[in-house]
Design an enzyme around this catalytic site. Structure first.
Site, PDB file in Angstrom:
ATOM      1  N   HIS A 240       0.844  -1.197   0.000  1.00 17.00           N
ATOM      2  CA  HIS A 240       0.000   0.000   0.000  1.00 17.00           C
ATOM      3  C   HIS A 240       0.876   1.244   0.000  1.00 17.00           C
ATOM      4  O   HIS A 240       2.093   1.174   0.230  1.00 17.00           O
ATOM      5  CB  HIS A 240      -0.971  -0.015   1.192  1.00 17.00           C
ATOM      6  CG  HIS A 240      -0.294  -0.168   2.529  1.00 17.00           C
ATOM      7  ND1 HIS A 240       0.292  -1.346   2.946  1.00 17.00           N
ATOM      8  CD2 HIS A 240      -0.084   0.714   3.536  1.00 17.00           C
ATOM      9  CE1 HIS A 240       0.818  -1.186   4.141  1.00 17.00           C
ATOM     10  NE2 HIS A 240       0.612   0.067   4.527  1.00 17.00           N
ATOM     11  N   ARG A 251      -4.608  15.443   5.260  1.00 13.47           N
ATOM     12  CA  ARG A 251      -5.009  14.072   5.622  1.00 13.47           C
ATOM     13  C   ARG A 251      -4.348  13.684   6.941  1.00 13.47           C
ATOM     14  O   ARG A 251      -3.132  13.852   7.096  1.00 13.47           O
ATOM     15  CB  ARG A 251      -4.594  13.096   4.511  1.00 13.47           C
ATOM     16  CG  ARG A 251      -4.867  11.636   4.851  1.00 13.47           C
ATOM     17  CD  ARG A 251      -4.466  10.693   3.715  1.00 13.47           C
ATOM     18  NE  ARG A 251      -4.303   9.348   4.200  1.00 13.47           N
ATOM     19  CZ  ARG A 251      -5.258   8.416   4.203  1.00 13.47           C
ATOM     20  NH1 ARG A 251      -6.451   8.683   3.693  1.00 13.47           N
ATOM     21  NH2 ARG A 251      -5.038   7.217   4.704  1.00 13.47           N
TER      22      ARG A 251
END
Ligand code: GA4
Length: 318
Positions: A240, A251
């Protein structure tokens, strides 16, 4: 391998609803196919999540010079743009912490409410991770239901907690930047929660990257390298990364990495290598050895291949 069809959410990633009776079958399927899934109806109190997020946001909004006082990570503390000891960089700042509150030494230890928020959140998420690991063991028909979860419950468990902040970009150059480069997590299991800003991507088995729509009320779970080894490759440790697009909002993510004690021997479970032509795909190693090796490599390096059994049949079985 089960033939049960996994329900998909928009990007095709499995969704596990913990209030539903089919959670166990779906979980096994998801770990075999993706090494990744989203969890809803998890039972973690929302205030644990929001309280910790607001502390994290407050910390990240401090002047850099202030934050630098808690860094660089060694191995815990504040980090800015650099990841690990071997030259990896990303568009982020972060805090790495031990999950043992008695060992909070490098970071904001004077702020009692922050410490309590960390303790409450980590305890709750660890509980969920253990429950998930017990459901996995059950789904794999392993007699010892706590074979995985006991490693996280152990007082010596080498688990880590990470707060990541990907600031909004001001370059206006279009295109995308790497927030956190592609990698797999070395531990057993990772549980991630982010705010509603996108960025997380996972690699499918065919090598395609898909972006994971954010959902601040859910958790995302990764199979780590150690669980791939213990299941003799049946569960996949998912690759990932985080990609930051132009004009994206800030974020913030919080990740619990459930790891075994340093002295723990990691190897395929004998009950998962039974059968006539089944073989152990990995050599036995201690978590300490694996970690030591991981820290000599860069983020995207294949760490597990160093511990594979050199066997052509083994390679073909994958
Ligand atoms: C990836 C998963 C976790 O974030 C982490 C990372 C660690 C670090 O940031 O210090 C590592 C990385 C991670 C794997 C390889 C090594 C170690 C950076 C790096 C280059 C905290 C972990 O346990 O392993």
């Amino acid at each position: 391998m089960s033939t049960y069809k996994t329900p998909f959410f928009s990007s095709g990633i499995p969704l596990i609803d913990f209030s539903k009776p089919d959670a166990k079958t779906l979980l096994i399927n998801a770990c075999e196919e993706y090494g990744f899934f989203k969890v809803i109806n998890h039972g973690i109190p929302i205030q644990f999540i929001t309280t910790l997020e607001s502390h994290a946001t407050q910390f990240f909004s401090l002047p850099l010079s202030e934050k630098m006082k808690s860094g660089p990570p060694n191995p815990f503390g504040y980090g800015y743009k650099t990841i690990g000891p071997n030259g990896d960089v990303g568009w982020l700042e972060y805090v790495l912490l031990t999950t043992n509150p008695d060992q909070f030494t490098t970071f904001q230890e004077n702020i009692e409410t922050f410490r309590f928020a960390l303790r409450d959140y980590v305890e709750a998420v660890k509980g969920m991770a253990c429950l998930i690991l017990e459901v996995m063991a059950d789904g794999l028909l392993i007699q010892e239901k706590d074979v995985f979860s006991k490693l996280l419950m152990d007082e010596q468990s080498d688990s880590i907690f990470r707060l990541n902040h990907y600031p909004p970009r001001q370059d206006g150059n279009g295109g995308s930047l790497i927030g956190f480069g592609e990698h797999t997590d070395p531990q057993i299991i990772s549980v991630l929660r982010s705010n509603n800003t996108s960025g997380l991507e996972i690699s499918l088995r065919d090598g395609h990257w898909v972006s994971i729509p954010p959902d601040q009320s859910s958790f995302f779970v990764n199979v780590g390298d150690s669980l791939q080894v213990m299941t003799n490759g049946r569960f996949k440790s998912v690759k990932h990364r985080v990609v930051i697009e132009d004009k994206m909002e800030s974020r913030v993510s919080m990740i619990y990495f459930g790891g075994p004690p340093l002295s723990e021997k990691i190897a395929p479970l004998p009950c998962l290598i039974k059968g006539e032509d089944m073989i152990s795909l990995y050599k036995e190693f201690t978590w300490f050895e694996y970690k030591k090796s991981a820290y000599t490599l860069t983020l995207g390096d294949d760490r597990l291949c160093l511990f594979e059994n050199n066997n052509n049949i083994a390679a073909a079985a994958l």
